[in-house]
Write a protein that holds these residues in place. Structure first.
Motif, PDB file in Angstrom:
ATOM      1  N   ASN A 138      26.376  32.736  59.664  1.00 32.00           N
ATOM      2  CA  ASN A 138      27.078  33.201  58.373  1.00 32.00           C
ATOM      3  C   ASN A 138      28.693  33.473  58.352  1.00 32.00           C
ATOM      4  OD1 ASN A 138      24.609  33.976  57.471  1.00 32.00           O
ATOM      5  ND2 ASN A 138      24.197  35.579  58.885  1.00 32.00           N
ATOM      6  N   LYS A 142      30.490  35.364  55.218  1.00 35.32           N
ATOM      7  CA  LYS A 142      31.369  36.754  55.808  1.00 35.32           C
ATOM      8  C   LYS A 142      32.683  36.759  55.234  1.00 35.32           C
ATOM      9  CE  LYS A 142      28.545  38.440  59.652  1.00 35.32           C
ATOM     10  NZ  LYS A 142      28.606  37.863  61.171  1.00 35.32           N
ATOM     11  N   GLU A 146      34.435  39.041  52.742  1.00 36.13           N
ATOM     12  CA  GLU A 146      35.796  39.993  52.972  1.00 36.13           C
ATOM     13  C   GLU A 146      36.943  39.614  52.254  1.00 36.13           C
ATOM     14  OE1 GLU A 146      34.068  40.554  57.310  1.00 36.13           O
ATOM     15  OE2 GLU A 146      36.015  39.441  57.206  1.00 36.13           O
TER      16      GLU A 146
END
Lengths: 201, 260, 246
Positions: A138, A142, A146
């Motif tokens: 991932n 991610k 973010e």
């Protein structure tokens, strides 16, 4: 990394792999792809989605029938949700995430555990690029979440739902991942792209 | 039943209400490119790319008979085909009402502006030139009207004139150009909720309520067509006419720059 | 076949009218993925031929009764633009020739597409000839194969096609329009390169058995070049991006 085309022999022995076929004891590529010698898999550069049990998908309700809802999955086959197992009442036009239960005799994708998604935007990408958008462990998704502050749900059917945060940046990043999925250093380049854009704001 | 495209594009309405359009201003065109002479077999041709909308126009001239009511004039015939390969929503078969409307609107602008002088197509008694313009939509991403008008006019303005000698049509060798006069272009607007945008793309067209195309040259409005069910106020239309005269300047200058 | 009156000399000083040798192909250029909406597409130039090929599907077969519960149904539409020929303006809509070409083209791809993976669906292949100069059905098949590969639809091979023929006593490859009109034999063929199997064969004119064999050898030799060009076209977009980030 050698790009192979349909009909290219990739193994001298018969191994069952997706996007390949076996003839006379040899394995051949069935789609345009890159053959990973180590892992002995064919990575499709262009390929279709073959639904599997447990996969997460994003779909759109396009028809309400007596006992079921028909779901558009941007795929050769439609999805179906059995009305009596559905959590909330759904209507045509609703966007949902759901899990693949199985394929019925007509290859309709029977879905379960649906959740309605409110608002947001959908973009459709090639299913063969989904693994790269998610990334190993991932990492890519991610980084995207973010860097853009968007909520992102990536369906294995190639349908992506984006809500909140910098939707335009998220869209741009995902389309770029799709284009450059077969190259190395992509995770770093995307990180730079997100950092640069955030600095400019 | 709502289409998948209109459901996917529903977010556009809210964005526009907040004054945001994806990647450009409300009254901006997408990137336009025009290439002429790409089909040498045809007497004239052009390919227009307007964003991802791709349109080909081909011009052929044939020897023909004049229309009974216009014995001293040649013919201008403009047709359009929404090729099934241009969109999942286009089918094979005879031209749809959309294809016919497209051809007739492009035709009206070109004819009203007098781009082709049909009297100059007269050869001798009972013999005239027919100018056939075929508009081929190769990829649909909205605003076929403006792209098609650009393609048809660009093709016509770079069309070579065949020769008629001894009952033969000569299409090769040193030929002159088809006589044309002036330039006409069109500007198409989509009304989405309360917002009006110029040059709608495919996503925007899937959620538009109504559409207005205005064709003009440097002096006059030459044709107008309102499409789909919604409505415009008189004030909105007058403003769009003003915008059209402004925006069409850059369209005409692109056509002016084309070489043979 | 063309009339014998007004027949031009097709071979002058041992060369063809356009300067080619008997076994020489016209220049071929292919670009993959040129149309954004289609699931797969290609643009091909072959001599003066200019062709767009596009693929949609697999998608639900409609009307339903045209579907097959065992496999995908392949549909094909070959069409020539009214402005595609050097001569007069053509008529819109498919003529009998186009309908026949659509049929035999479909039959090429029915051989290689793994249609059993997609029962109840249809796969639509579109071939639009925007400029023609002989050999358009072969060029269309060659382009459609590339379009199919870009769509990700699984296939057992990537077919190519080319015409062979005869002028006088010379067997030749890749007839252009004027050669097609006046040749003594015209034989388009489509081949599955991996197996060498013949997927399309049409012929009219007159060929001895030896001439036929010679023609097939010429087709297979030309096929090596055509296959290489198809492969390069498929790899090009990916290599272009890879090279940018080496």
């Amino acid at each position: 990394m050698e790009i192979v085309i349909p009909g290219d022999m990739i193994l001298d022995k018969p191994i069952h792999m997706e996007n390949t076929f076996i003839e006379d004891g040899k394995t051949y590529a069935a789609v345009l792809g890159i053959f990973d010698q180590e892992k002995k898999t064919l990575i499709p550069l262009e390929g279709l989605w073959y639904p599997k049990h447990g996969e997460l998908v994003v779909g759109i309700i396009i028809e309400e029938k007596l006992n079921s809802y028909v779901v558009d999955l941007n795929a050769p086959y439609k999805g179906i949700l059995v009305a009596k197992y559905v959590r909330d009442k759904l209507s045509v036009g609703d966007i949902i995430e759901a899990t693949v239960k199985e394929l019925d005799e007509t290859k309709t994708v029977v879905l379960m555990r649906e959740r309605k998604l409110y608002g947001g935007k959908i973009i459709d990408v090639k299913p063969s690029k989904v693994p790269r958008i998610i990334g190993k462990n991932n990492t890519m998704i991610k980084q995207l979440t973010e860097g853009t502050k968007s909520t992102i749900i990536v369906g294995m059917n190639g349908r992506v739902w984006i809500k909140g945060g910098d939707v335009a940046l998220t869209t741009k990043a995902i389309l770029r991942i799709q284009e450059e999925a077969h190259t190395s250093g992509l995770t770093d380049r995307i990180r730079e792209m997100l950092e640069k854009s955030n600095k400019e704001q | 039943m709502q289409s998948v495209n209109s459901i996917k594009s529903a977010y556009i309405k809210e964005m526009l209400n907040n004054g945001v359009r994806s990647g450009r201003g409300f009254m901006d065109y997408r990137e336009i490119s025009i290439l002429t002479g790409i089909i040498p077999n045809a007497e004239g041709s052009a390919e227009v790319n307007l964003g991802s909308t791709k349109v080909l126009a081909g011009v052929k001239l044939d020897l023909d008979e004049p229309m009974p009511d216009k014995p001293n004039e040649g013919n201008l015939v403009i047709s359009a085909e929404l090729l099934p390969l241009a969109s999942a929503d286009y089918d094979t078969g005879p031209p749809s009402p959309e294809a016919i409307e497209l051809a007739r609107v492009v035709d009206r602008g070109i004819r009203a502006a007098g781009i082709i002088d049909t009297e100059s197509l007269f050869i001798e008694e009972g013999k005239v030139w027919s100018v056939f313009v075929d508009i081929y939509i190769m990829n649909y991403d909205g605003n076929l009207f403006d792209a098609s008008t650009l393609a048809a006019v660009s093709a016509l303005k770079t069309t070579r004139m065949p020769k008629y000698e001894d009952n033969n049509v000569i299409r090769e060798g040193k030929l002159g150009k088809l006589k044309t006069k002036g330039i006409v272009t069109s500007c198409t607007y989509a009304k989405i909720g309360k917002s009006i945008v110029l040059d709608p793309d495919g996503d925007e067209e899937s959620v538009m309520d109504t559409r207005l195309t205005i064709a003009n040259d440097d002096t006059y409005i030459r044709a107008m067509q309102k499409g789909l069910s919604g409505s415009f106020t008189q004030h909105e239309i007058e403003e769009l006419v003003d915008t059209t005269f402004e925006k069409s300047k850059s369209l005409r200058s692109i056509i002016n720059k084309l070489s043979d | 076949m063309g009339s014998s009156t007004n027949k031009p000399e097709l071979i002058v000083n041992g060369k063809r009218l356009d300067g080619r040798a008997f076994d020489e192909l016209r220049p071929i250029k292919i670009e993959a993925g040129v149309l954004k909406n289609a699931d797969g597409s290609a643009y091909l130039e072959w001599g003066k031929n200019k062709i767009f090929a596009a693929v949609y599907g697999p998608k639900e077969a409609l009307p339903k009764h045209t579907g097959d519960p065992e496999k995908a149904v392949i549909k094909c539409r070959y069409s020539m633009a009214p402005f595609s020929s050097l001569e007069e303006h053509g008529r819109s809509g498919p003529n009998r020739r186009a309908i026949e070409i659509s049929k035999v083209t479909k039959e090429v791809f029915e051989n290689v597409i793994m249609s059993e993976n997609f029962p109840g669906t249809e796969i639509d292949i579109f071939i639009e000839v925007v400029q023609s100069d002989g050999g358009t059905r072969a060029a269309g098949i060659t382009a459609a194969a590339v379009a199919l590969a870009t769509s990700g639809i699984p296939m057992r091979d990537l077919p190519y096609a080319v015409s062979a023929g005869k002028i006088g006593e010379h067997v030749i490859i890749d007839l252009n329009k004027i050669e097609d009109n006046y040749s003594d034999a015209d034989m388009p063929m489509a081949i599955s390169p991996r197996t060498g199997n013949v997927l399309l064969l049409q012929m009219d004119g007159s060929l001895t058995r030896d001439e036929f064999k010679q023609a097939v050898e010429m087709v297979k030799k030309a096929g090596q070049t055509i296959s290489r060009i198809q492969r390069e076209a498929l790899k090009a977009p990916y290599e272009k991006i890879s090279n940018k980030y080496k």
